[in-house]
Scaffold this active site. Sequence first.
Site, PDB file in Angstrom:
ATOM      1  N   PRO A   8       0.788  -1.233   0.000  1.00 37.43           N
ATOM      2  CA  PRO A   8       0.000   0.000   0.000  1.00 37.43           C
ATOM      3  C   PRO A   8       0.824   1.289   0.000  1.00 37.43           C
ATOM      4  O   PRO A   8       1.871   1.366   0.646  1.00 37.43           O
ATOM      5  CB  PRO A   8      -0.827  -0.097   1.288  1.00 37.43           C
ATOM      6  CG  PRO A   8      -0.134  -1.098   2.133  1.00 37.43           C
ATOM      7  CD  PRO A   8       0.518  -2.069   1.177  1.00 37.43           C
ATOM      8  N   ASN A   9       0.324   2.224  -0.755  1.00 40.26           N
ATOM      9  CA  ASN A   9       0.881   3.586  -0.889  1.00 40.26           C
ATOM     10  C   ASN A   9       2.129   3.652  -1.763  1.00 40.26           C
ATOM     11  O   ASN A   9       2.607   4.746  -2.064  1.00 40.26           O
ATOM     12  CB  ASN A   9       1.154   4.228   0.486  1.00 40.26           C
ATOM     13  CG  ASN A   9      -0.109   4.315   1.320  1.00 40.26           C
ATOM     14  OD1 ASN A   9      -1.092   4.896   0.872  1.00 40.26           O
ATOM     15  ND2 ASN A   9      -0.128   3.707   2.483  1.00 40.26           N
ATOM     16  N   ARG A  16       5.167  10.752  -2.902  1.00 45.10           N
ATOM     17  CA  ARG A  16       4.916  10.603  -1.471  1.00 45.10           C
ATOM     18  C   ARG A  16       6.209  10.804  -0.666  1.00 45.10           C
ATOM     19  O   ARG A  16       7.198  10.119  -0.913  1.00 45.10           O
ATOM     20  CB  ARG A  16       4.412   9.171  -1.280  1.00 45.10           C
ATOM     21  CG  ARG A  16       4.387   8.676   0.119  1.00 45.10           C
ATOM     22  CD  ARG A  16       4.348   7.152   0.134  1.00 45.10           C
ATOM     23  NE  ARG A  16       4.085   6.694   1.469  1.00 45.10           N
ATOM     24  CZ  ARG A  16       4.397   5.488   1.920  1.00 45.10           C
ATOM     25  NH1 ARG A  16       4.978   4.614   1.135  1.00 45.10           N
ATOM     26  NH2 ARG A  16       4.117   5.162   3.141  1.00 45.10           N
ATOM     27  N   TYR A  21      11.357   8.598   0.634  1.00 42.87           N
ATOM     28  CA  TYR A  21      11.258   7.534  -0.380  1.00 42.87           C
ATOM     29  C   TYR A  21      11.849   7.923  -1.738  1.00 42.87           C
ATOM     30  O   TYR A  21      11.821   7.116  -2.663  1.00 42.87           O
ATOM     31  CB  TYR A  21       9.788   7.113  -0.539  1.00 42.87           C
ATOM     32  CG  TYR A  21       9.192   6.573   0.753  1.00 42.87           C
ATOM     33  CD1 TYR A  21       9.666   5.386   1.307  1.00 42.87           C
ATOM     34  CD2 TYR A  21       8.182   7.261   1.431  1.00 42.87           C
ATOM     35  CE1 TYR A  21       9.149   4.892   2.503  1.00 42.87           C
ATOM     36  CE2 TYR A  21       7.650   6.774   2.622  1.00 42.87           C
ATOM     37  CZ  TYR A  21       8.135   5.595   3.144  1.00 42.87           C
ATOM     38  OH  TYR A  21       7.623   5.101   4.330  1.00 42.87           O
ATOM     39  N   ASN A  73       7.877  -5.733  -1.059  1.00 48.32           N
ATOM     40  CA  ASN A  73       7.859  -4.641  -0.096  1.00 48.32           C
ATOM     41  C   ASN A  73       6.412  -4.553   0.391  1.00 48.32           C
ATOM     42  O   ASN A  73       5.585  -3.932  -0.267  1.00 48.32           O
ATOM     43  CB  ASN A  73       8.315  -3.333  -0.748  1.00 48.32           C
ATOM     44  CG  ASN A  73       8.362  -2.195   0.263  1.00 48.32           C
ATOM     45  OD1 ASN A  73       7.825  -2.313   1.369  1.00 48.32           O
ATOM     46  ND2 ASN A  73       8.995  -1.092  -0.116  1.00 48.32           N
ATOM     47  N   ALA A  76       3.225  -0.866   4.730  1.00 46.85           N
ATOM     48  CA  ALA A  76       2.672  -0.851   6.094  1.00 46.85           C
ATOM     49  C   ALA A  76       2.243  -2.244   6.558  1.00 46.85           C
ATOM     50  O   ALA A  76       2.291  -2.546   7.765  1.00 46.85           O
ATOM     51  CB  ALA A  76       1.500   0.113   6.165  1.00 46.85           C
ATOM     52  N   GLU A  97      12.465  -9.667   1.337  1.00 47.71           N
ATOM     53  CA  GLU A  97      11.712  -8.469   1.736  1.00 47.71           C
ATOM     54  C   GLU A  97      12.596  -7.234   1.573  1.00 47.71           C
ATOM     55  O   GLU A  97      13.767  -7.250   1.973  1.00 47.71           O
ATOM     56  CB  GLU A  97      11.274  -8.627   3.193  1.00 47.71           C
ATOM     57  CG  GLU A  97      10.486  -7.429   3.714  1.00 47.71           C
ATOM     58  CD  GLU A  97       9.786  -7.735   5.027  1.00 47.71           C
ATOM     59  OE1 GLU A  97       9.141  -8.807   5.143  1.00 47.71           O
ATOM     60  OE2 GLU A  97       9.875  -6.906   5.940  1.00 47.71           O
ATOM     61  N   HIS A  99      12.743  -2.904   1.990  1.00 45.00           N
ATOM     62  CA  HIS A  99      12.183  -1.610   2.385  1.00 45.00           C
ATOM     63  C   HIS A  99      13.084  -0.514   1.852  1.00 45.00           C
ATOM     64  O   HIS A  99      14.320  -0.606   2.000  1.00 45.00           O
ATOM     65  CB  HIS A  99      12.056  -1.500   3.908  1.00 45.00           C
ATOM     66  CG  HIS A  99      11.111  -2.524   4.438  1.00 45.00           C
ATOM     67  ND1 HIS A  99       9.754  -2.389   4.301  1.00 45.00           N
ATOM     68  CD2 HIS A  99      11.340  -3.728   5.010  1.00 45.00           C
ATOM     69  CE1 HIS A  99       9.175  -3.463   4.800  1.00 45.00           C
ATOM     70  NE2 HIS A  99      10.107  -4.296   5.223  1.00 45.00           N
ATOM     71  N   ARG A 106      13.521   4.382  12.119  1.00 41.61           N
ATOM     72  CA  ARG A 106      12.302   5.212  12.094  1.00 41.61           C
ATOM     73  C   ARG A 106      11.449   4.921  13.347  1.00 41.61           C
ATOM     74  O   ARG A 106      11.969   4.427  14.342  1.00 41.61           O
ATOM     75  CB  ARG A 106      11.555   4.952  10.784  1.00 41.61           C
ATOM     76  CG  ARG A 106      12.400   5.337   9.566  1.00 41.61           C
ATOM     77  CD  ARG A 106      11.646   5.149   8.263  1.00 41.61           C
ATOM     78  NE  ARG A 106      10.473   6.020   8.212  1.00 41.61           N
ATOM     79  CZ  ARG A 106       9.484   5.859   7.315  1.00 41.61           C
ATOM     80  NH1 ARG A 106       9.540   4.889   6.429  1.00 41.61           N
ATOM     81  NH2 ARG A 106       8.445   6.681   7.321  1.00 41.61           N
TER      82      ARG A 106
HETATM   83  C1  DQA Z   1       8.310   0.955   3.675  1.00 44.44           C
HETATM   84  C2  DQA Z   1       8.406   1.190   5.190  1.00 44.44           C
HETATM   85  C3  DQA Z   1       7.054   0.999   5.846  1.00 44.44           C
HETATM   86  O1  DQA Z   1       7.147   1.226   7.254  1.00 44.44           O
HETATM   87  C4  DQA Z   1       6.041   1.983   5.289  1.00 44.44           C
HETATM   88  O2  DQA Z   1       4.771   1.737   5.840  1.00 44.44           O
HETATM   89  C5  DQA Z   1       5.999   1.991   3.799  1.00 44.44           C
HETATM   90  C6  DQA Z   1       7.243   1.824   3.034  1.00 44.44           C
HETATM   91  C7  DQA Z   1       9.650   1.241   2.960  1.00 44.44           C
HETATM   92  O3  DQA Z   1       9.776   0.800   1.814  1.00 44.44           O
HETATM   93  O4  DQA Z   1      10.525   1.908   3.508  1.00 44.44           O
HETATM   94  O5  DQA Z   1       4.960   2.241   3.203  1.00 44.44           O
HETATM   95  O6  DQA Z   1       7.994  -0.419   3.464  1.00 44.44           O
END
Ligand code: DQA
Length: 141
Positions: A8-9, A16, A21, A73, A76, A97, A99, A106
């Site tokens: 998501p997002n 964003r 990011y 990835n 959240a 995985e 990120h 963080r």
């Molecule tokens: C994320 C880190 C997560 O905590 C966050 O909710 C994201 C992006 C990252 O790629 O750094 O949406 O997965």
Amino acid sequence: MIAIINGPNLNLLGKRQPEIYGSESFETFLRSLRKRFPETPIEYFQSNSEGEIIDYIHKLGYDSPDCKGIVINPAAYTHYSIGIADAIAAIQIPVVEVHISNIMGREEFRHTSVTAPYCKGLLAGFGLEGYALAITFLLGK
Ligand code: DQA
């Protein structure tokens, strides 16, 4: 074939919170990534819905014999989706995985990954380059 799954997002990458990011969209990055791995088809899936991500993991795990590895990835969902964790545990394909940000540096709620224990490895904080590092690892397996 290698599959990349973004949660998501992450459709908003480039727009964003660019200070966290970066300012590149995933579509632009994906074009350069495909050029760096010309021998390897890279399938890309992004969803803001937990169930769609789970369905896609099932499809890869049970209906895609050509899939050699998955880069995920979960965004959240990393921090609380037992459903995605169970889906990763339910398949044989190696999963890495990724990120973009260093989740350990963080907020505390980001320090936990419920999905990483079912993955071969975890990369965090290398920006979009983490996806390339994960693919390099999966292709060497
Ligand atoms: C994320 C880190 C997560 O905590 C966050 O909710 C994201 C992006 C990252 O790629 O750094 O949406 O997965």
